[in-house]
Design a protein around this motif. Sequence first.
Motif, PDB file in Angstrom:
ATOM      1  N   GLY A 190      24.142  24.495  43.555  1.00 16.09           N
ATOM      2  CA  GLY A 190      23.841  25.591  44.398  1.00 16.09           C
ATOM      3  C   GLY A 190      22.946  25.216  45.553  1.00 16.09           C
ATOM      4  N   ARG A 249      28.079  29.860  50.143  1.00 18.73           N
ATOM      5  CA  ARG A 249      27.038  30.847  49.579  1.00 18.73           C
ATOM      6  C   ARG A 249      26.784  31.697  50.751  1.00 18.73           C
ATOM      7  NH1 ARG A 249      21.849  30.932  50.372  1.00 18.73           N
ATOM      8  NH2 ARG A 249      21.856  28.590  51.116  1.00 18.73           N
ATOM      9  N   LEU A 261      29.436  26.796  38.713  1.00 19.18           N
ATOM     10  CA  LEU A 261      29.988  26.486  40.356  1.00 19.18           C
ATOM     11  C   LEU A 261      30.677  25.326  40.612  1.00 19.18           C
ATOM     12  CD1 LEU A 261      26.519  26.912  42.344  1.00 19.18           C
ATOM     13  CD2 LEU A 261      28.341  28.477  42.394  1.00 19.18           C
TER      14      LEU A 261
END
Length: 327
Positions: free
Chosen positions: A228, A214, A208
């Motif tokens: 994340g 997202r 990432l």
Amino acid sequence: MKTWRNVSLAVTAAAVMALTTACGQDKVTESPNGQAVGNANPAQQPADSGYGSDKGGYGDDAAGEAAAPKAAGQLAVWDSKELGKVLTDSEGFTLYRFDKDTVSPPKSNCEGDCAKAWPVVPAADATAAPGTDASTLGEVTRADGTKQLTVGGWPMYRFAKDAKPGDAKGQGVGGTWFASAPDGKKAAKGAAGGGAGDAGEGGEPADLAGMSVRKDAKLGDVVVDSKGMTVYRFKKDSAWPMKTACTGACLDKWPVVPPVEKNDTEGILKKGFVTFDRPDGIKQQTIDCWPLYTFSGDAKPGDTNGQGVGGTWYAVSPEGKLVGAPK
């Protein structure tokens, strides 16, 4: 020639003034990664914040003299309900690791005021906890010539605000300090070996960017960090002028997002993408000049447990706006 030089200087000054005005900071300098770094005016902590009078990521005694290093002795392992297996010294005090240190080769990047708030653990007289691998213990020579204990290559520290055995008040401070597992990795409940949490371990998303977007089923597009984890904003903060209302114990629950290079982002607004030099000395990433945080109550990527907390904390859109906040 003189006229052209005057015009050039005027244009440069105007550009600097525009950036300064945009974020409302007193001055703007360049950080090593080319981002603007400013010194903001300290914000007064709201009386109803419920976070106490702590002064931030370094602790109240950061301005005092560094305590004499205390031997770790026989290390031990504490089975924490929240953190899993945590490494402690012989008296049961939690040992920590710092994300800004390096493991290969081992190097400590905590000096000066940092080392006053995070006392180093001396290498001398430290012995492995029963049932753990003694080969993970080592030492690193600090800038002052002293030897600091390493576990799995990571330099070890205590936290000045931990008052008694079993305290782990340093967990997550500044988004860079974490309790150590017995193997030197970050302590994490249910992780193999008692701790994982390093990049690429413990089931975290791989590859990432430092900050990306997202698609959340309920909230839509939200910003996430390199692990994340959902990124949040605090409604009591200010972008113009840039100020923070989350200090002291608030940062235990809402760790700051550390600086991210502009070229290490995907889908994020670059306007006002500057480093906030907080009054407590912690450097914090912003989008559109708004300070950014993660939430300690989010256990895994995709969690949004911080959404709407206290009616003041909300996930962040790629443009830096609050997601799902009441109009």
